[in-house]
Enzyme design. Structure first.
Site, PDB file in Angstrom:
ATOM      1  N   HIS A 349      -7.595   1.707  11.237  1.00  0.00           N
ATOM      2  CA  HIS A 349      -6.914   1.130  10.072  1.00  0.00           C
ATOM      3  C   HIS A 349      -6.259  -0.210  10.347  1.00  0.00           C
ATOM      4  O   HIS A 349      -5.559  -0.723   9.470  1.00  0.00           O
ATOM      5  CB  HIS A 349      -5.833   2.073   9.549  1.00  0.00           C
ATOM      6  CG  HIS A 349      -6.360   3.323   8.940  1.00  0.00           C
ATOM      7  ND1 HIS A 349      -6.694   3.432   7.619  1.00  0.00           N
ATOM      8  CD2 HIS A 349      -6.625   4.523   9.492  1.00  0.00           C
ATOM      9  CE1 HIS A 349      -7.127   4.660   7.369  1.00  0.00           C
ATOM     10  NE2 HIS A 349      -7.096   5.344   8.495  1.00  0.00           N
ATOM     11  N   LYS A 528       4.715  -3.549  -1.041  1.00  0.00           N
ATOM     12  CA  LYS A 528       4.023  -3.066   0.153  1.00  0.00           C
ATOM     13  C   LYS A 528       5.021  -3.100   1.304  1.00  0.00           C
ATOM     14  O   LYS A 528       6.095  -3.685   1.168  1.00  0.00           O
ATOM     15  CB  LYS A 528       2.811  -3.931   0.477  1.00  0.00           C
ATOM     16  CG  LYS A 528       3.123  -5.448   0.433  1.00  0.00           C
ATOM     17  CD  LYS A 528       1.888  -6.294   0.657  1.00  0.00           C
ATOM     18  CE  LYS A 528       0.969  -6.416  -0.525  1.00  0.00           C
ATOM     19  NZ  LYS A 528      -0.365  -5.885  -0.342  1.00  0.00           N
ATOM     20  N   ARG A 529       4.663  -2.472   2.435  1.00  0.00           N
ATOM     21  CA  ARG A 529       5.510  -2.563   3.613  1.00  0.00           C
ATOM     22  C   ARG A 529       5.828  -4.033   3.894  1.00  0.00           C
ATOM     23  O   ARG A 529       5.006  -4.908   3.632  1.00  0.00           O
ATOM     24  CB  ARG A 529       4.768  -2.004   4.841  1.00  0.00           C
ATOM     25  CG  ARG A 529       4.644  -0.531   4.886  1.00  0.00           C
ATOM     26  CD  ARG A 529       3.932  -0.108   6.167  1.00  0.00           C
ATOM     27  NE  ARG A 529       2.525  -0.456   6.153  1.00  0.00           N
ATOM     28  CZ  ARG A 529       1.875  -1.005   7.183  1.00  0.00           C
ATOM     29  NH1 ARG A 529       2.495  -1.289   8.311  1.00  0.00           N
ATOM     30  NH2 ARG A 529       0.581  -1.262   7.106  1.00  0.00           N
ATOM     31  N   LYS A 534       1.662  -9.713   6.012  1.00  0.00           N
ATOM     32  CA  LYS A 534       1.521  -9.553   4.559  1.00  0.00           C
ATOM     33  C   LYS A 534       2.180 -10.714   3.814  1.00  0.00           C
ATOM     34  O   LYS A 534       1.969 -10.912   2.628  1.00  0.00           O
ATOM     35  CB  LYS A 534       2.125  -8.230   4.108  1.00  0.00           C
ATOM     36  CG  LYS A 534       1.384  -7.014   4.686  1.00  0.00           C
ATOM     37  CD  LYS A 534       2.000  -5.715   4.221  1.00  0.00           C
ATOM     38  CE  LYS A 534       1.387  -4.479   4.848  1.00  0.00           C
ATOM     39  NZ  LYS A 534       0.120  -4.055   4.212  1.00  0.00           N
ATOM     40  N   THR A 636      -4.879  -1.053  -0.426  1.00  0.00           N
ATOM     41  CA  THR A 636      -5.274  -0.129  -1.479  1.00  0.00           C
ATOM     42  C   THR A 636      -4.430  -0.402  -2.720  1.00  0.00           C
ATOM     43  O   THR A 636      -4.851  -0.111  -3.836  1.00  0.00           O
ATOM     44  CB  THR A 636      -5.091   1.343  -1.043  1.00  0.00           C
ATOM     45  OG1 THR A 636      -3.820   1.467  -0.399  1.00  0.00           O
ATOM     46  CG2 THR A 636      -6.182   1.753  -0.083  1.00  0.00           C
ATOM     47  N   LYS A 640      -5.311  -0.571  -6.935  1.00  0.00           N
ATOM     48  CA  LYS A 640      -4.541   0.039  -8.029  1.00  0.00           C
ATOM     49  C   LYS A 640      -4.224  -1.016  -9.087  1.00  0.00           C
ATOM     50  O   LYS A 640      -4.314  -0.757 -10.295  1.00  0.00           O
ATOM     51  CB  LYS A 640      -3.237   0.648  -7.491  1.00  0.00           C
ATOM     52  CG  LYS A 640      -3.478   1.816  -6.546  1.00  0.00           C
ATOM     53  CD  LYS A 640      -2.254   2.156  -5.688  1.00  0.00           C
ATOM     54  CE  LYS A 640      -2.700   2.988  -4.481  1.00  0.00           C
ATOM     55  NZ  LYS A 640      -1.686   3.068  -3.422  1.00  0.00           N
TER      56      LYS A 640
END
Ligand code: NBG
Length: 793
Positions: A349, A528-529, A534, A636, A640
């Site tokens: 992952h 998100k985290r 990110k 993911t 969504k």
């Protein structure tokens, strides 16, 4: 099978006989529990039937081993999948209870951290929808991921007590217990090897049924809880040592106490490794017991058992299975190895080097002395069979779990096309050369039951009205919306759904967070985290630059925008926590500015979890997927959002690439360097400075932060961040800034034309069918597990 009474009858019965209340005296929690039990009864029938069918057909079973299952709340999931929404709502209304309030009373089971755990939860639901016999195995953490709040803008972590409220979904299985050992010594007599652990705890099973669409099938999530073998030391108690008497139990329970013990200490590392072995050892014992009862002949194991390792966390399953087959069951080592490989497969992952587990060999050897011997033997066998091999499972005094997982698995998969390619060319390049057929891709997906039907009922109804309900378990059907997307009247309705969802969110934010926003603003969402890759800091830099620009020229016709953030930072990740604080500090200043107020608002919502995502996703206009290319394995959340009609502003990273292919480049706001360009740019001397010199907006935003504009009492507060961005800037925030700004202004222009925007959004919905986790699971069943659906069998 007994016929169940009506839902209404069931609820009232449970209220009375399970909770000892009549409707007049029942509190909200009683209602929530009674409804849950009534729904659970219906799931239980499907569940027991599924188990019978699996035994009767002798079908192969899938076992998904994961340290995380981010399942969130389960009541709504059950109600939606059993199509009981209207009925449940009506019964509650009859007694003056609000359906939404009852749902919201359920604690959100935060047994996971982010995408990896949520993926595991979506997979369980899809496995049930598809009727593939499966178990999820995990740990029943007493405290899941911490609860986040903000004090002066800073993240504060509090323990999550999800089990303190009554939990409706699990069945305790006191009869299913296994001993798990640690430490001790290994005794070798010729070919006979025995491990004598020094310490043992017991793993006790708790089962949660996971129901699929229309209740056609249900699988089991089996979570292990730690307990002492001898919970109470009477001798110590009788000698007056009361604390000591309770110690064995307290110690044993530590193992399933928290998700992610702080592993900056030696004890924390040891606890994490113990948790991984605890889960894996108990799961394998359980799998083998079930197999033995039904089939017996261990050589048939790969034909009947598929074990998926969700990342390297359960990688110890390889040597553990070999140990049981060889040391305990007496199979020759080579046979044990082959059987284990036939059962095991591994999903990677992340390519981030710090996330690829490597255990210090002294810790590993101390805790698992037999396993480290077996790892060496597996490694040596692999080396002997592949003479050109150079990398080993044992290097730098560490045990490399990625290497181990790869070698022990018959299939290894990445989670998006780009990520899988990068696995082949980077971390696993040597192993890929030796085993060119082993790596396969299975692009992630999300379950449409939770992430559309459940969380966005307005959009779900519009879709069902337009194309029928078959999309719910056949999401490719969404392409049948394409003609509607070109129909102005339909598009108005689609736009109205989004607007209504935004109004709901705006009201909720006002009520719960005191954040007041105009629902006609563009809702720009990054949830998100927290992680540098990110790049939440790229987003806040752009926000600050935009704020300055609006102040310079308030009359320039700006597209009003709400920047929404949510996400947790790992407790020991100080840089990420600073980013949170910066966003909160900037929000305070920006939101108080009367000049920019009509055009820009910023909010960071605390305690991001599955339930909050379910609230935000349907109301988002724009999805921020802005990671440094090559770093986000898949994502993911991006799926969504697209499904719920929020176009992406994003880089060519992870599944963004495939989303853009599906929804069309014209419905996606692309910016930034490619993964290849990123790798090159890193070698360019002073890349950050060059980018800053070239872009006065970026310069100004950094100056504002560095000079304490958002932290006047403590002007140096963000020098860590500005210093990093102006210096190494490993994640290339500065280098991508200018293009990000450009893409955001394209977003502004597109949003200003509402019908154009609605079309873009609707294209995203119509073309997102491929991102169903049903498609992903079908891929695993066919390419990795060789497993069959039993629905209709
Ligand atoms: C995460 C990746 C995401 C991916 C999910 C699910 C970890 C270690 N990895 O990009 O960062 O979508 O896994 O595959 O949590």
């Amino acid at each position: 099978m007994t016929k169940l009474p009506s839902l209404r009858e069931s609820i009232l019965q449970h209220l009375r006989y399970s909770f000892g209340k009549d409707p007049e005296h029942a509190i909200l929690e009683d209602w929530r529990m009674a409804v849950s039990y009534a729904v659970r009864d219906r799931i239980t029938d499907a569940w027991i039937n599924a188990t019978h069918r699996t035994y009767d057909t002798g079908a192969k079973r899938v076992y998904y081993l994961s340290m995380e299952f981010l399942i969130g709340r389960l009541l709504e999931d059950g109600i939606v999948n059993l199509e009981l929404v209207d009925e449940a709502r009506a019964v509650l209304a009859e007694f003056g209870k609000d359906y939404q309030a009852v749902l919201a009373d359920e604690p959100d089971a935060a047994l996971g951290n982010g995408g990896l755990g949520r993926l595991a939860a979506c997979f369980l639901e899809s496995l049930s929808t598809l009727g593939c016999p499966a178990h999820g195995y995990g740990i029943r953490y007493e405290h899941g991921l911490f609860r986040q709040s903000f004090v002066d803008g800073r993240q504060v972590e509090m323990p999550e007590h999800w089990l303190e409220q009554r939990h409706a979904w699990e069945f305790e299985r006191p009869e299913v217990r296994y001993r798990v050992g640690f430490g001790g010594h290994v005794d070798t007599r010729g070919e006979t090897v025995r491990w004598y652990p020094a310490e043992e705890v017991e793993a006790e099973a708790f089962d949660t049924p996971v129901v699929g669409w229309k209740g056609r099938w249900a699988n089991t999530l089996r979570l292990w809880s730690g307990r002492a073998i001898h919970p109470f030391d009477l001798d110590r108690f009788n000698h007056g040592d009361y604390a000591g008497a309770a110690q064995p139990e307290a110690l044993a329970r530590t193992i399933s106490r928290v998700l992610y013990p702080d592993d900056t200490t030696e004890q924390g590392k040891e606890l994490r490794l113990k948790q991984e072995y605890f889960l894996t050892c108990a799961a394998l014992r359980d799998i083998l017991r079930r197999f033995n009862n039904q089939f017996g002949d261990l050589r048939k194991l790969p034909a009947k058992v598929a074990i998926q390792l969700n990342d390297t966390h359960p990688a110890i399953a390889g040597p553990e299975l070999v140990r049981v087959l060889h040391d305990e069951r007496g199979l020759p080592f080579d046979d044990a190895l082959e059987i284990a490989q036939g059962c095991l497969s591994y999903t990677n992952h992340t390519l981030l080097p710090e996330a690829l587990e490597a255990w210090d060999e002294s810790l590993f050897g101390r805790l698992l002395p037999r396993h480290i011997q077996l790892i060496d033997r597996i490694d040596a066998t692999h080396a002997a069979r592949n003479p050109s091999r150079q990398q080993s499972m044992r290097a730098d005094h560490q045990v490399k779990m990625g290497q181990l997982s790869f070698v022990m698995a018959h299939k290894v998969n990445g989670v998006s096309a780009l990520h899988t390619d990068l696995m082949k060319s980077t971390v696993f390049s040597e192993l890929h050369r030796l085993h060119p057929d082993r790596i396969v891709n299975q692009t992630n997906g999300v379950t449409p039951r939770r992430w559309l039907l459940g969380c966005n009922p307005r959009l779900a109804s519009l879709i069902t009205e337009s194309i029928g309900e078959a999309w719910v378990d056949d999401l490719d059907q969404l392409t049948r919306l394409e003609p509607s997307v070109e129909d102005a009247a339909w598009l108005d309705r689609y736009a109205q759904v989004k607007r209504d969802n935004k109004v709901d969110l705006a009201n909720w934010m006002a009520r719960h967070h005191g954040v007041h926003v105009d629902p006609d603003m563009l809702f720009d969402v990054q949830i998100k985290r927290l992680h540098e890759y990110k790049r939440q800091h790229l987003n806040i830099l752009e926000t600050i630059a935009l704020w300055s620009e609006i102040r310079d020229n308030p009359e320039a016709g700006w597209t009003p925008r709400l920047k929404l953030f949510a996400g947790k930072a790992a407790p020991g990740y100080f840089f990420a926590k600073d980013i949170i604080r910066l966003i909160n500090d900037a929000a305070a200043v920006i939101n108080a500015d009367p000049v920019t107020a009509p055009y820009l608002k910023v909010a960071f919502l605390p305690n991001y979890n599955v339930s909050l995502a379910e609230r935000l996703v349907p109301a988002a206009d724009l999805s921020e997927q802005i990671s440094t290319a090559g770093k986000e394995a898949s994502g993911t959340g991006n799926m969504k959002f697209a499904l719920n009609g929020a176009p992406t502003v994003g880089t060519l990273d992870g599944a963004n690439v495939e989303i853009r292919e599906h929804v069309g480049a014209e419905n996606f706001f692309l910016f930034g360097m490619t993964a290849e360009e990123v790798m090159e740019r890193r070698h360019v001397d002073g890349h950050a400075w060059r980018a800053i010199e070239a872009d006065p907006r970026l310069r100004r935003a950094l100056d504002l932060i560095r000079d304490g504009r958002f932290s006047p009492q403590d002007p140096g507060r963000y020098h860590g961040i500005t210093g990093n961005l102006e210096g190494p800037d490993y994640f290339l925030v500065c280098s991508d800034f200018t293009d990000y700004w450009r893409a955001q202004r394209e977003v502004d222009a597109a949003f200003a034309d509402r019908s154009r925007w609605s079309r873009m959004a609707a294209w995203n919905t119509a073309r997102s069918g491929w991102f169903s986790s049903d498609r992903t699971i079908r891929g695993y069943m066919a390419d990795i597990w060789n497993a069959q659906s039993l629905i209709g069998a």
